[in-house]
Scaffold this motif. Structure first.
Motif, PDB file in Angstrom:
ATOM      1  N   ASP A   1       0.355  -0.993   0.320  1.00 30.51           N
ATOM      2  CA  ASP A   1       0.370  -0.115   0.088  1.00 30.51           C
ATOM      3  C   ASP A   1       0.827   1.350  -0.164  1.00 30.51           C
ATOM      4  OD1 ASP A   1      -1.928   2.046   0.407  1.00 30.51           O
ATOM      5  OD2 ASP A   1      -2.922   1.312   2.313  1.00 30.51           O
ATOM      6  N   ILE A   2       1.119   1.428  -1.209  1.00 37.02           N
ATOM      7  CA  ILE A   2       2.291   2.560  -1.031  1.00 37.02           C
ATOM      8  C   ILE A   2       1.479   4.514  -1.076  1.00 37.02           C
ATOM      9  CG2 ILE A   2       3.559   3.743  -2.682  1.00 37.02           C
ATOM     10  CD1 ILE A   2       4.406   1.329  -1.998  1.00 37.02           C
ATOM     11  N   GLN A   3       2.090   4.990  -0.029  1.00 30.56           N
ATOM     12  CA  GLN A   3       1.252   6.097   0.345  1.00 30.56           C
ATOM     13  C   GLN A   3       2.285   7.317   0.305  1.00 30.56           C
ATOM     14  OE1 GLN A   3      -1.039   5.467   4.281  1.00 30.56           O
ATOM     15  NE2 GLN A   3      -0.907   3.178   3.487  1.00 30.56           N
ATOM     16  N   ASN A   4       3.468   7.223  -0.487  1.00 32.29           N
ATOM     17  CA  ASN A   4       4.194   8.389  -0.815  1.00 32.29           C
ATOM     18  C   ASN A   4       5.764   8.404  -1.991  1.00 32.29           C
ATOM     19  OD1 ASN A   4       6.635   7.577   0.959  1.00 32.29           O
ATOM     20  ND2 ASN A   4       5.144   8.257   2.691  1.00 32.29           N
ATOM     21  N   GLN A   5       5.954   9.264  -1.761  1.00 27.35           N
ATOM     22  CA  GLN A   5       7.057   8.477  -2.941  1.00 27.35           C
ATOM     23  C   GLN A   5       7.921   7.745  -1.961  1.00 27.35           C
ATOM     24  OE1 GLN A   5       7.342  10.280  -6.003  1.00 27.35           O
ATOM     25  NE2 GLN A   5       5.253  11.138  -5.892  1.00 27.35           N
ATOM     26  N   THR A   6       8.963   8.016  -1.402  1.00 32.46           N
ATOM     27  CA  THR A   6       9.348   6.914  -0.706  1.00 32.46           C
ATOM     28  C   THR A   6       8.893   5.265  -1.007  1.00 32.46           C
ATOM     29  OG1 THR A   6      10.461   8.686   0.930  1.00 32.46           O
ATOM     30  CG2 THR A   6      10.901   6.375   1.483  1.00 32.46           C
ATOM     31  N   GLY A   7       7.824   5.153  -0.729  1.00 30.58           N
ATOM     32  CA  GLY A   7       7.464   3.545  -0.914  1.00 30.58           C
ATOM     33  C   GLY A   7       7.718   3.083  -2.331  1.00 30.58           C
ATOM     34  N   TYR A   8       7.746   4.156  -3.316  1.00 30.38           N
ATOM     35  CA  TYR A   8       7.347   3.568  -4.822  1.00 30.38           C
ATOM     36  C   TYR A   8       9.591   3.099  -5.083  1.00 30.38           C
ATOM     37  CZ  TYR A   8       2.942   5.452  -6.090  1.00 30.38           C
ATOM     38  OH  TYR A   8       1.636   6.073  -6.656  1.00 30.38           O
ATOM     39  N   ASP A   9       9.967   4.033  -4.680  1.00 30.34           N
ATOM     40  CA  ASP A   9      11.373   3.733  -3.736  1.00 30.34           C
ATOM     41  C   ASP A   9      11.940   1.658  -3.186  1.00 30.34           C
ATOM     42  OD1 ASP A   9      12.806   5.526  -5.666  1.00 30.34           O
ATOM     43  OD2 ASP A   9      12.685   6.956  -3.982  1.00 30.34           O
TER      44      ASP A   9
END
Length: 268
Positions: free
Chosen positions: A217-225
């Motif tokens: 559950d990706i909630q911000n830019q850092t999550g994609y990294d």
């Protein structure tokens, strides 16, 4: 005295002397092969590995080798039936580069899944499984649709017990029961729909190798990294690697994505 390749070959010649089996030695590859004379199906053994185990454990290492090779050959030579074994049929996820035929040249049954993955079908034999080929289907009088339907029903019946980890306000769920069908749970649509319903951000799914399914559950830019790096690492370490790319799950579809978080748009 140190065991040489030729001396080990002599030991293996005696060990695997059996009617119906044929042995051969590929000198330039230091490989010893045991196969059925009739079908040419068999097992290849790296002699340096055998020598290393023999020097550690002696004859017990050869006894163990014989057991595993003979069990593998038995399974290859056994006629397996699908009828009456419906509960033992499961889908397995593989990379699109995975072979489409057996070593004997028989076409394996598979269904296209995503741009990165295909679904094969396996008959569970307990300690291992056999991928189902077109000859098996024909002999048993099964259709591919029936095989697919039964396998998907069975994978939905497998327990799903995600282990949650939150990193930088992103939630990651790991499904890895180590039953051989970990990645196959990506085909459990009801589970993915439940995860999608509960997701705060964008739902990403990854099957870097056979023995894990990752839902994020990706909630911000850092999550994609994080998901990109995590999937790459799992892919590199996996026993049966599948794909290093995660998928966006939306409207019951999986789309592979190559993520550079700094280029990820803030709004879809």
């Amino acid at each position: 005295m140190k065991m040489t390749t030729l001396k080990m070959k002599e030991k293996l010649d005696k060990l695997f002397q059996k009617d119906g089996w044929r042995v051969s030695f590929i000198r330039d590859k230091d490989t010893y092969r045991v196969e059925w004379e009739a079908s040419k199906q068999g097992v290849s053994i790296k002699i340096p590995n055998v020598i290393a185990k023999f020097e550690q454990r002696g004859e017990a290492a050869l006894d163990e080798l014989y057991y595993h090779v003979s069990e593998s050959l038995k399974m290859m030579n056994k006629e397996h039936h699908l009828n009456g074994k419906e509960k033992n049929i499961f889908p397995v996820i593989r990379a699109t580069s995975f072979p489409k035929k057996t070593k004997a040249g028989v076409k394996l049954v598979f269904t296209e899944h995503t741009a990165e993955t295909n679904v094969y079908y396996a008959l569970d034999l307990g300690s291992t499984y056999q991928l189902i080929d077109e000859e098996m289907l024909e002999v048993q009088g099964w259709t591919k649709d029936r095989l697919k339907e039964i396998s998907l029903f069975n994978v939905r019946s497998l327990p799903v017990d995600p282990k949650k980890d939150t990193v930088a306000e992103n939630d990651f769920y790991f499904i890895s029961p180590q039953d051989g069908y970990d990645a196959s749970r990506i085909l459990n649509e009801s589970f993915l729909e439940e995860m999608k319903a509960n997701a705060i951000g964008e739902l990403l799914v990854a099957v870097p190798h056979q023995d894990v399914l990752i839902v994020a559950d990706i909630q911000n830019q850092t999550g994609y990294d994080i998901i990109a790096q995590m999937t790459m690492k799992f892919f590199a370490d996996g026993r049966v690697p599948i794909t290093s790319l995660p998928f966006v799950y939306d409207e019951k579809k999986l789309e592979p994505v190559f993520i550079l978080a700094k280029n990820k748009p803030k709004d879809k």
